[in-house]
Motif scaffolding. Structure first.
Motif, short mmCIF file in Angstrom:
data_model
loop_
_atom_site.label_atom_id
_atom_site.label_comp_id
_atom_site.label_asym_id
_atom_site.label_seq_id
_atom_site.Cartn_x
_atom_site.Cartn_y
_atom_site.Cartn_z
N GLY A 73 0.77 -1.27 0.16
CA GLY A 73 -0.16 0.03 0.19
C GLY A 73 0.82 1.22 0.10
O GLY A 73 0.29 2.34 0.02
N ALA A 74 2.19 1.07 -0.10
CA ALA A 74 2.96 2.45 -0.08
C ALA A 74 2.53 2.88 -1.97
O ALA A 74 2.69 2.43 -2.53
CB ALA A 74 4.43 2.10 -0.14
N ASP A 75 2.53 4.37 -1.70
CA ASP A 75 2.29 5.00 -3.22
C ASP A 75 3.49 5.54 -3.54
O ASP A 75 3.67 5.47 -4.74
CB ASP A 75 1.26 6.34 -2.78
N VAL A 76 4.59 6.11 -2.92
CA VAL A 76 5.81 6.39 -3.23
C VAL A 76 6.95 5.87 -2.37
O VAL A 76 6.62 5.79 -0.79
CB VAL A 76 5.88 7.99 -3.30
N ILE A 77 8.22 5.52 -2.61
CA ILE A 77 9.17 5.17 -1.99
C ILE A 77 10.40 5.94 -2.20
O ILE A 77 10.66 6.45 -3.30
CB ILE A 77 9.79 3.61 -2.17
N THR A 78 11.02 6.56 -1.05
CA THR A 78 12.19 7.46 -1.14
C THR A 78 13.43 6.64 -0.75
O THR A 78 13.41 5.71 -0.13
CB THR A 78 11.84 8.93 -0.42
N LEU A 79 14.62 7.25 -1.42
CA LEU A 79 15.64 6.55 -0.82
C LEU A 79 16.62 7.54 -0.11
O LEU A 79 16.43 7.99 0.81
CB LEU A 79 16.55 6.16 -2.57
N GLY A 80 17.89 7.84 -0.51
CA GLY A 80 18.79 8.64 -0.07
C GLY A 80 20.32 8.42 -0.25
O GLY A 80 20.61 8.21 -1.45
N ASN A 81 21.17 8.53 0.70
CA ASN A 81 22.64 8.27 0.28
C ASN A 81 22.91 6.94 0.07
O ASN A 81 24.19 6.50 -0.31
CB ASN A 81 23.34 8.93 1.58
N HIS A 82 21.98 5.89 0.51
CA HIS A 82 22.48 4.48 0.21
C HIS A 82 21.75 4.10 -1.23
O HIS A 82 21.43 2.90 -1.17
CB HIS A 82 22.21 3.48 1.43
N ALA A 83 21.11 5.06 -1.94
CA ALA A 83 20.44 4.58 -2.81
C ALA A 83 20.92 3.52 -3.71
O ALA A 83 20.18 2.77 -4.31
CB ALA A 83 20.13 5.94 -4.01
N TRP A 84 22.21 3.68 -4.07
CA TRP A 84 22.95 2.62 -5.03
C TRP A 84 23.72 1.47 -4.56
O TRP A 84 24.42 0.77 -5.21
CB TRP A 84 23.81 3.55 -5.87
N ASP A 85 23.41 1.23 -3.04
CA ASP A 85 24.06 0.35 -2.64
C ASP A 85 23.63 -1.28 -3.18
O ASP A 85 24.38 -2.14 -3.18
CB ASP A 85 23.97 0.22 -0.92
N ARG A 86 22.69 -1.49 -3.78
CA ARG A 86 22.02 -2.48 -4.28
C ARG A 86 22.07 -2.24 -5.78
O ARG A 86 20.96 -1.55 -6.26
CB ARG A 86 20.59 -3.06 -3.85
N ARG A 87 22.84 -2.67 -6.60
CA ARG A 87 23.18 -2.35 -8.18
C ARG A 87 21.87 -2.60 -8.98
O ARG A 87 21.68 -1.94 -9.81
CB ARG A 87 24.45 -2.80 -8.57
N GLU A 88 21.32 -3.39 -8.57
CA GLU A 88 20.15 -3.98 -9.31
C GLU A 88 18.66 -3.11 -9.25
O GLU A 88 17.92 -3.18 -9.99
CB GLU A 88 19.42 -5.45 -8.85
N ILE A 89 19.08 -2.15 -8.23
CA ILE A 89 17.90 -1.05 -8.23
C ILE A 89 18.06 0.05 -9.40
O ILE A 89 17.03 0.55 -9.87
CB ILE A 89 17.94 -0.30 -6.76
N ILE A 90 19.12 -0.24 -10.17
CA ILE A 90 19.40 0.96 -11.16
C ILE A 90 18.48 0.61 -12.44
O ILE A 90 17.95 1.81 -12.56
CB ILE A 90 20.84 1.08 -11.39
N PRO A 91 18.44 -0.30 -12.91
CA PRO A 91 17.48 -0.54 -14.13
C PRO A 91 15.93 -0.31 -13.47
O PRO A 91 15.13 0.12 -14.29
CB PRO A 91 17.88 -1.81 -14.67
N TYR A 92 16.00 -0.88 -12.06
CA TYR A 92 14.27 -0.74 -11.64
C TYR A 92 14.11 0.72 -11.52
O TYR A 92 12.85 1.01 -11.85
CB TYR A 92 14.39 -1.61 -10.57
N ILE A 93 14.82 1.74 -10.92
CA ILE A 93 14.22 2.75 -10.80
C ILE A 93 14.08 3.50 -12.01
O ILE A 93 13.33 4.60 -12.16
CB ILE A 93 15.61 3.62 -9.73
N ALA A 94 14.88 3.23 -13.11
CA ALA A 94 14.61 3.85 -14.56
C ALA A 94 13.25 3.45 -14.89
O ALA A 94 12.48 4.48 -15.62
CB ALA A 94 15.67 3.28 -15.22
N GLN A 95 12.58 2.59 -14.69
CA GLN A 95 11.30 2.25 -15.06
C GLN A 95 10.24 2.47 -14.07
O GLN A 95 9.21 2.91 -14.59
CB GLN A 95 11.29 0.76 -15.41
N GLU A 96 10.54 2.26 -12.75
CA GLU A 96 9.55 2.36 -11.73
C GLU A 96 9.47 4.02 -11.18
O GLU A 96 10.05 4.55 -10.41
CB GLU A 96 9.62 1.62 -10.47
#
Length: 270
Positions: free
Chosen positions: A59-82
């Motif tokens: 039920g989260a509508d938006v998720i924010t990140l921060g200075n650890h945004a890129w610690d999981r490299r697989e989030i990079i292609p995901y964030i480009a789409q989501e």
């Protein structure tokens, strides 16, 4: 409009507690919108795509990140789409993802969430004040935009508070994340913006800001590298803030939300 913003999810304990709590809080507080900071959700460092999917499903509508945004490299292609997953707006041009998300609710109302990262004791990014000001020249509270929430992900409480005052009257709320300790300064600024210096974390508070306390204490005492910090795995407290806005999009109410774990529970009455 009734909105909830949950502070930094820390590891499995915080992640699981938030996923369980979000549907319950949506019902109890009659929420229209939920945002979550999840930059520490994956073992304390970063966010995995599967974890983001689980939070959206809860039920989260938006998720924010921060200075650890890129610690999981697989989030990079995901964030480009989501588009509902955002990183700090003041990263340099060309950084993957985006720093704001405009969400249209089922009833047609629109909510903008944006995040900036502070520069005191943090990475030397672009100016968070100027970057956010430029965004807000293009997105203004009014008939077509019903709420604007800013997440200031910063170390220094002075920088967070200055950021809140800088945008007082232009946004519904400015809430702080990153330091993992809930502050007691929930207030509405003179021009109508709700503010809290830090929402706290969703995690185990029998810890050092969510990490296992023995290893963290040893690092401070010995001043030497030690074992890798790992998240505490006891019962988590879900921490955040409940914000209510009026017809003009400005805040009429902000109250702390704490549920479960070691901290004293508090939920606003609706």
């Amino acid at each position: 409009m009734k909105l909830l913003f949950l502070g930094d999810l820390l590891g499995r304990a915080g992640r699981d507690a938030a996923i369980k709590a979000i549907p319950e809080l949506r019902e109890k507080l009659k929420l229209d919108f939920v945002a979550v900071n999840a930059e520490n959700a994956s073992h304390g460092f970063g966010l995995g795509p599967d974890m983001a999917d689980a939070l959206f499903k809860a039920g989260a509508d938006v998720i924010t990140l921060g200075n650890h945004a890129w610690d999981r490299r697989e989030i990079i292609p995901y964030i480009a789409q989501e588009k509902r997953l955002i990183r700090p707006l003041n990263y340099p041009p060309g950084t993957p993802g985006q720093g704001s998300a405009l969400v249209t609710l089922a009833d047609g109302r629109k909510v903008l969430v944006a995040q900036a990262m502070g520069r005191l004791f943090m990475d030397p990014l672009n100016c968070p004040f100027m970057t956010m000001d430029e965004l807000l020249t293009r997105h203004r509270l009014g008939n077509s935009l019903h709420a604007i929430i800013l997440d200031i992900h910063a170390e220094a409480s002075s920088e967070k508070m200055a950021f809140g005052h800088a945008f007082d009257g232009r946004v519904s709320a400015v809430v702080g994340t990153h330091t993992h300790i809930p502050t007691a300064d929930h207030q509405i600024f003179p021009r109508g913006t709700a503010y809290c210096t830090d929402l706290g974390m969703c995690g185990d508070y029998d810890s050092v800001i969510g990490m296992s306390k023995d290893a963290a204490v040893a690092r401070f005492i010995r001043k030497m590298p030690g074992e890798r910090l790992t998240p505490a795995e006891g019962q988590a407290t879900v921490c955040g803030a409940f914000i209510e806005t009026g017809e003009d999009g400005l805040a009429t109410r902000i109250e702390p939300v704490r549920l479960g774990g070691r901290l004293r529970a508090t939920l606003p009455e609706v």
